[in-house]
Each structure stands twice: as structure tokens, then as C-alpha cells.
Design a protein around this motif. Structure first.
Motif, PDB file in Angstrom:
ATOM      1  N   THR A 125      84.600 106.876 -71.178  1.00 53.67           N
ATOM      2  CA  THR A 125      84.913 106.580 -69.780  1.00 53.67           C
ATOM      3  C   THR A 125      83.641 106.428 -68.947  1.00 53.67           C
ATOM      4  O   THR A 125      83.661 105.786 -67.893  1.00 53.67           O
ATOM      5  N   TRP A 126      82.534 106.986 -69.419  1.00 55.22           N
ATOM      6  CA  TRP A 126      81.267 106.836 -68.687  1.00 55.22           C
ATOM      7  C   TRP A 126      80.924 105.363 -68.501  1.00 55.22           C
ATOM      8  O   TRP A 126      80.260 104.984 -67.513  1.00 55.22           O
ATOM      9  N   LYS A 127      81.403 104.510 -69.408  1.00 62.70           N
ATOM     10  CA  LYS A 127      81.131 103.078 -69.285  1.00 62.70           C
ATOM     11  C   LYS A 127      81.905 102.485 -68.107  1.00 62.70           C
ATOM     12  O   LYS A 127      81.375 101.655 -67.360  1.00 62.70           O
ATOM     13  N   SER A 128      83.153 102.906 -67.930  1.00 63.95           N
ATOM     14  CA  SER A 128      83.940 102.460 -66.779  1.00 63.95           C
ATOM     15  C   SER A 128      83.297 102.922 -65.480  1.00 63.95           C
ATOM     16  O   SER A 128      83.216 102.171 -64.500  1.00 63.95           O
ATOM     17  N   PHE A 129      82.824 104.175 -65.470  1.00 64.74           N
ATOM     18  CA  PHE A 129      82.185 104.726 -64.273  1.00 64.74           C
ATOM     19  C   PHE A 129      80.860 104.031 -63.983  1.00 64.74           C
ATOM     20  O   PHE A 129      80.493 103.835 -62.815  1.00 64.74           O
ATOM     21  N   ALA A 130      80.122 103.679 -65.022  1.00 63.57           N
ATOM     22  CA  ALA A 130      78.851 102.973 -64.823  1.00 63.57           C
ATOM     23  C   ALA A 130      79.098 101.622 -64.157  1.00 63.57           C
ATOM     24  O   ALA A 130      78.410 101.239 -63.205  1.00 63.57           O
ATOM     25  N   ALA A 131      80.114 100.906 -64.641  1.00 57.83           N
ATOM     26  CA  ALA A 131      80.450  99.602 -64.061  1.00 57.83           C
ATOM     27  C   ALA A 131      80.930  99.746 -62.628  1.00 57.83           C
ATOM     28  O   ALA A 131      80.520  98.982 -61.740  1.00 57.83           O
ATOM     29  N   LEU A 132      81.795 100.743 -62.361  1.00 52.15           N
ATOM     30  CA  LEU A 132      82.307 100.938 -61.006  1.00 52.15           C
ATOM     31  C   LEU A 132      81.202 101.368 -60.050  1.00 52.15           C
ATOM     32  O   LEU A 132      81.180 100.946 -58.892  1.00 52.15           O
ATOM     33  N   SER A 133      80.269 102.201 -60.516  1.00 56.23           N
ATOM     34  CA  SER A 133      79.159 102.613 -59.646  1.00 56.23           C
ATOM     35  C   SER A 133      78.298 101.406 -59.284  1.00 56.23           C
ATOM     36  O   SER A 133      77.781 101.316 -58.172  1.00 56.23           O
ATOM     37  N   GLY A 134      78.156 100.464 -60.219  1.00 58.71           N
ATOM     38  CA  GLY A 134      77.438  99.230 -59.903  1.00 58.71           C
ATOM     39  C   GLY A 134      78.128  98.467 -58.792  1.00 58.71           C
ATOM     40  O   GLY A 134      77.488  97.924 -57.885  1.00 58.71           O
ATOM     41  N   SER A 135      79.459  98.444 -58.834  1.00 54.61           N
ATOM     42  CA  SER A 135      80.250  97.769 -57.797  1.00 54.61           C
ATOM     43  C   SER A 135      80.180  98.522 -56.477  1.00 54.61           C
ATOM     44  O   SER A 135      80.041  97.920 -55.414  1.00 54.61           O
ATOM     45  N   TRP A 136      80.262  99.853 -56.516  1.00 51.34           N
ATOM     46  CA  TRP A 136      80.296 100.654 -55.286  1.00 51.34           C
ATOM     47  C   TRP A 136      78.921 100.867 -54.677  1.00 51.34           C
ATOM     48  O   TRP A 136      78.809 101.399 -53.576  1.00 51.34           O
ATOM     49  N   ILE A 137      77.872 100.464 -55.387  1.00 55.26           N
ATOM     50  CA  ILE A 137      76.534 100.462 -54.793  1.00 55.26           C
ATOM     51  C   ILE A 137      76.193  99.055 -54.307  1.00 55.26           C
ATOM     52  O   ILE A 137      75.543  98.876 -53.280  1.00 55.26           O
ATOM     53  N   GLY A 138      76.650  98.046 -55.046  1.00 53.60           N
ATOM     54  CA  GLY A 138      76.356  96.661 -54.685  1.00 53.60           C
ATOM     55  C   GLY A 138      77.604  95.847 -54.448  1.00 53.60           C
ATOM     56  O   GLY A 138      78.093  95.714 -53.336  1.00 53.60           O
ATOM     57  N   GLY A 139      78.180  95.310 -55.511  1.00 58.00           N
ATOM     58  CA  GLY A 139      79.366  94.470 -55.385  1.00 58.00           C
ATOM     59  C   GLY A 139      79.921  94.142 -56.753  1.00 58.00           C
ATOM     60  O   GLY A 139      79.429  94.628 -57.782  1.00 58.00           O
ATOM     61  N   THR A 140      80.941  93.292 -56.785  1.00 62.88           N
ATOM     62  CA  THR A 140      81.570  92.924 -58.049  1.00 62.88           C
ATOM     63  C   THR A 140      80.567  92.267 -58.995  1.00 62.88           C
ATOM     64  O   THR A 140      80.615  92.478 -60.209  1.00 62.88           O
ATOM     65  N   GLY A 141      79.648  91.478 -58.424  1.00 60.50           N
ATOM     66  CA  GLY A 141      78.614  90.854 -59.250  1.00 60.50           C
ATOM     67  C   GLY A 141      77.765  91.882 -59.966  1.00 60.50           C
ATOM     68  O   GLY A 141      77.396  91.707 -61.138  1.00 60.50           O
ATOM     69  N   PRO A 272      71.055  75.822 -48.590  1.00 58.73           N
ATOM     70  CA  PRO A 272      72.426  76.367 -48.469  1.00 58.73           C
ATOM     71  C   PRO A 272      73.240  76.134 -49.740  1.00 58.73           C
ATOM     72  O   PRO A 272      72.992  75.190 -50.477  1.00 58.73           O
ATOM     73  N   GLY A 273      74.189  77.010 -49.975  1.00 60.57           N
ATOM     74  CA  GLY A 273      75.090  76.833 -51.108  1.00 60.57           C
ATOM     75  C   GLY A 273      74.983  77.894 -52.180  1.00 60.57           C
ATOM     76  O   GLY A 273      75.824  77.947 -53.077  1.00 60.57           O
ATOM     77  N   SER A 274      73.966  78.765 -52.103  1.00 61.34           N
ATOM     78  CA  SER A 274      73.797  79.772 -53.156  1.00 61.34           C
ATOM     79  C   SER A 274      74.967  80.746 -53.197  1.00 61.34           C
ATOM     80  O   SER A 274      75.404  81.171 -54.268  1.00 61.34           O
ATOM     81  N   SER A 275      75.499  81.089 -52.022  1.00 60.40           N
ATOM     82  CA  SER A 275      76.626  82.019 -51.959  1.00 60.40           C
ATOM     83  C   SER A 275      77.872  81.408 -52.601  1.00 60.40           C
ATOM     84  O   SER A 275      78.556  82.054 -53.415  1.00 60.40           O
ATOM     85  N   GLN A 276      78.155  80.148 -52.253  1.00 60.88           N
ATOM     86  CA  GLN A 276      79.342  79.480 -52.792  1.00 60.88           C
ATOM     87  C   GLN A 276      79.240  79.284 -54.302  1.00 60.88           C
ATOM     88  O   GLN A 276      80.203  79.487 -55.044  1.00 60.88           O
ATOM     89  N   LEU A 277      78.052  78.901 -54.767  1.00 66.96           N
ATOM     90  CA  LEU A 277      77.858  78.650 -56.195  1.00 66.96           C
ATOM     91  C   LEU A 277      77.912  79.948 -56.999  1.00 66.96           C
ATOM     92  O   LEU A 277      78.495  79.994 -58.086  1.00 66.96           O
ATOM     93  N   SER A 278      77.322  81.019 -56.463  1.00 70.94           N
ATOM     94  CA  SER A 278      77.362  82.309 -57.167  1.00 70.94           C
ATOM     95  C   SER A 278      78.791  82.849 -57.207  1.00 70.94           C
ATOM     96  O   SER A 278      79.215  83.463 -58.192  1.00 70.94           O
ATOM     97  N   ASN A 279      79.570  82.608 -56.140  1.00 73.01           N
ATOM     98  CA  ASN A 279      80.971  83.031 -56.131  1.00 73.01           C
ATOM     99  C   ASN A 279      81.798  82.267 -57.162  1.00 73.01           C
ATOM    100  O   ASN A 279      82.694  82.823 -57.801  1.00 73.01           O
ATOM    101  N   LEU A 280      81.501  80.983 -57.321  1.00 76.05           N
ATOM    102  CA  LEU A 280      82.181  80.182 -58.336  1.00 76.05           C
ATOM    103  C   LEU A 280      81.932  80.761 -59.721  1.00 76.05           C
ATOM    104  O   LEU A 280      82.855  80.920 -60.531  1.00 76.05           O
ATOM    105  N   MET A 281      80.673  81.112 -59.995  1.00 75.48           N
ATOM    106  CA  MET A 281      80.330  81.717 -61.285  1.00 75.48           C
ATOM    107  C   MET A 281      80.969  83.086 -61.434  1.00 75.48           C
ATOM    108  O   MET A 281      81.468  83.453 -62.508  1.00 75.48           O
ATOM    109  N   LEU A 282      80.987  83.876 -60.336  1.00 75.77           N
ATOM    110  CA  LEU A 282      81.566  85.216 -60.377  1.00 75.77           C
ATOM    111  C   LEU A 282      83.051  85.171 -60.716  1.00 75.77           C
ATOM    112  O   LEU A 282      83.525  85.908 -61.587  1.00 75.77           O
ATOM    113  N   TYR A 283      83.798  84.300 -60.048  1.00 75.33           N
ATOM    114  CA  TYR A 283      85.230  84.190 -60.305  1.00 75.33           C
ATOM    115  C   TYR A 283      85.497  83.712 -61.732  1.00 75.33           C
ATOM    116  O   TYR A 283      86.455  84.158 -62.376  1.00 75.33           O
TER     117      TYR A 283
END
Length: 387
Positions: A125-141, A272-283
Motif C-alpha cells: 500500500t506504500w506505493k498507493s500512498f506514494a502516488a497519492l502524496s505526489g498528487s496531494w503535493i503537486g497534481g495528477t501529473g 502559449p499552449g503548453s497547458s493544453q498540450l500537457s493536459n491532452l497527454m495527461l488525460y
């Protein structure tokens, strides 16, 4: 049943597009509490559970691995292009202290909660927590970056996204409700709030006059550079020394992160466009990961949701004590907390609830989370793996 690799990818991206379209057309508050990316994960997970595609198919597996592994460094690079350290410094010492206090207390929350409930969790479960801590410190990316860096199985992200959705939504509502308590809280901490409006107004100026329209040349330049950075990160990451914890993928993620932070201070960041392009890759990446998961794996959901609230409780208590000690106001602490846990999607909303002039502060603090989220998640993972 889908057995062709290209059809598999095409269907997932189409499915993501339909969810984004539904969010855009929605007039209710459903997507306020259930972000589109979370709905995408559980939707793709449901389709996987129903057997819409065959995960054991060699062609699908090959396409999944190639696309996910190669897009991830490119996404991280684009995501960080907006994180100009020179602008972040303008937040001032108190707000930077507030942000890192929120980061550290979140990490402590994960560690303490893991120790308290360790006997109730599934193995690793430490792996799930490691991933979630990455999200809760930064974001889904950052969550996806931590997953790649630590080679966390896709099946471990089910609980992560569940906590990220339910616990996060409750936390956002709580912080918005707490806005009315700001005068009393600031009196308790003896905070000086006179400088906040000045900083907000100053940060608003850099947005004026920027070109907003995205052109074809912007997209092709950003796409070309990000894919080249991804290729070089993978190449050099595979050449660096490896250990039990630092594998080639870990080095790849760190190289892409450093490249993003450096290039954020160059003219490339103004395109301009880095946010939109990174979101496309993220999704795309989230849909791919969810396509390998299965609802049958979520057998202990309640204990993980309870754990999420315990983490947030520890975080809130410690952050309030730090606020009292350092005389920090509720705006700084609240936005710092949500900049970590909610990111760019929600920190500006909380900042705007205090004053529209303060929205840029919420944006910058959230962007700062992108910089430290991956490293913070990896560090939490390292500590929990020892425990």
C-alpha cells in the motif's frame, strides 16, 4: 471486444473527449465535486472490468507501454514550463513558508497514518500512498510521474484515485466554508494581512499584454521540443547508475523535471499552449492506466477513505500550529494547503473567495506544487517502503 492496438488507443481518447465535452456542457455542480479526470479513470476502469478490451492481448499491451512510457516525460516537461521560479519568488517569504509548511505536514500525515493503519492495508500500500502524496503535493501529473518513477502497478492507483476524489472534494468544501472564519483565525495567530493585496496586484501585472491565441506554430514547436526532451530523458536515464530505489525510469522522470524547470525561464515558456498540450497527454496517460485496472481490486475502499481523512486531519492540525507559531493568516495557510492538495484547478478558486485580486497568488502557489510534487512523492514512497 477490442483487440487492435490503434482501436484501443482511439477509443480511450474518444472516451476522454466525451467526458471533457460533458464537463464543458454541464450546468450543474457535479463536475465541481467529481473532476473530469477522476470520472475518466473510473469510467475506463469500469469498461476494463466489463472486458471491452483484452488486456492480455500482446498488441494492446505493447501499444499501452510504448505510448505511456514515452508520453510521460514529455507531459512533465510541458507541465513545468509555466513554473518560472523568478515569479514564484515574488510571493514573498511568508507565503513560501506557508506553502512548504503545507507540503511537509501533508508528508507527515501520510507517514503517521501509514504507521497507524498499516495492519489494515493490502501489501505494498506504500506505493498507493506514494502516488497519492505526489498528487496531494503537486497534481495528477505528479501522481503519474511518481507511478512511473517507482514503477507502481496500475492496479495500485484505484485506491489512490478514490481517495483523491472523495477526500479532496470534502477538503475543498471545508476550506471554502472556513473563509468566513478568517478574521477570528487571524486574530488568534496575530497575523499581519496588509501585504497580501499588494502582492496580488503586483502578480496580476505580468498577465497583461500576453498573447492568448494559440497558433499552429505554437503547438508544433511545443510538441516537437517536448517529445525530443522525452527521448533524451529516456536515453540518458537509462545510462545513469541504478540502485534498488533509483531505476532508469526514476532518472528519466527527474531529468524531464529539471529540464522543465530550466526551460520555464527561457523564451520557450512564453509560447502559449503548453497547458493544453500537457493536459491532452495527461488525460491520455490516465485513460491508459485506468484501462489496465479492475474494480474487483478495490476490496478495502472504506479504510483507505478513512485514512485520507486522517491524513488531512493531521495536516490541518500541524499547519494551524505552524500558523500560530509564525503568525500566518488563514488565506496563506488555506491557499497553501489547496495549492498542494488541489493544484491549479482549485487553489485559484479559494484565493478568489477571499478577493479576486488574490487569484494570481493561488495560481503561482499551485504551479510551485508541480515542481516539488514528484520529488516529494518519491521521498514519501522511500520512507514508507522502509517502514
Amino acid at each position: 471486444m477490442i483487440t487492435n492496438g490503434f482501436t484501443y488507443v482511439a477509443f480511450l481518447i474518444f472516451f476522454a473527449a466525451m467526458i471533457v465535452l460533458a464537463e464543458k456542457k454541464s450546468k450543474g455542480k457535479f463536475f465541481t465535486y467529481v473532476p473530469a479526470i477522476v470520472l475518466l479513470y473510473f469510467g475506463a476502469m469500469l469498461l476494463s472490468t466489463l472486458g471491452v478490451w483484452q488486456n492480455s492481448n500482446k498488441e494492446i499491451t505493447a501499444v499501452y507501454k510504448a505510448l505511456k512510457d514515452n508520453l510521460l516525460p514529455a507531459m512533465i516537461f510541458l507541465m513545468l514550463l509555466r513554473c518560472d521560479l523568478r515569479k514564484i519568488v515574488k510571493l514573498g517569504p511568508k507565503m513560501l513558508i506557508g506553502f512548504f509548511a503545507a507540503t511537509i505536514t501533508i508528508m507527515i500525515g501520510f507517514i503517521v497514518t501509514y504507521i497507524l493503519f498499516k495492519g489494515f492495508y493490502e501489501p505494498d500500500t506504500w506505493k498507493s500512498f506514494a502516488a497519492l502524496s505526489g498528487s496531494w503535493i503537486g497534481g495528477t501529473g505528479n501522481m503519474i510521474a511518481v507511478q512511473g518513477a517507482l514503477d507502481i502497478p496500475d492496479s495500485k492507483l484505484g485506491y489512490t484515485l478514490l481517495m483523491d476524489s472523495i477526500n479532496y472534494s470534502i477538503w475543498v468544501m471545508f476550506l471554502l466554508w472556513a473563509v468566513s472564519l478568517a478574521p477570528k483565525f487571524n486574530k488568534w495567530t496575530k497575523a499581519d494581512t496588509s501585504v497580501i493585496d499588494e502582492i496580488g496586484a503586483e502578480l496580476s501585472k505580468h498577465e497583461e499584454g500576453l498573447r492568448k491565441e494559440i497558433q499552429f506554430s505554437d503547438i508544433i514547436i511545443l510538441l516537437g521540443v517536448s517529445l525530443l526532451v522525452s527521448a533524451l530523458s529516456i536515453q540518458f536515464g537509462g545510462m545513469l547508475p541504478k540502485s534498488t530505489f533509483f531505476q532508469g525510469t526514476t532518472w528519466t522522470i527527474l531529468i524531464a523535471t529539471v529540464a522543465g524547470v530550466i526551460f520555464a525561464m527561457t523564451p520557450l515558456a512564453k509560447i502559449p499552449g503548453s497547458s493544453q498540450l500537457s493536459n491532452l497527454m495527461l488525460y491520455t496517460i490516465v485513460a491508459l492506466i485506468a484501462s489496465r485496472a479492475n474494480f474487483a481490486e478495490l476490496t478495502k475502499a472504506p479504510i483507505y477513505i478513512i485514512s485520507g481523512f486522517v491524513i488531512l486531519g493531521i495536516h490541518a492540525l500541524l499547519l494551524s500550529l505552524i500558523g500560530k507559531l509564525l503568525k500566518l493568516d488563514l488565506f496563506t495557510l488555506g491557499v497553501a494547503s489547496l495549492a498542494n492538495i488541489g493544484g491549479v484547478a482549485s487553489a485559484p478558486i479559494l484565493a478568489g473567495a477571499y478577493s479576486e485580486a488574490l487569484v494570481p497568488i493561488g495560481v503561482l502557489m499551485a504551479l510551485m506544487g508541480y515542481i516539488v510534487g514528484t520529488g516529494g512523492g518519491i521521498l514519501v514512497g522511500k520512507i514508507l517502503s522502509i517502514l
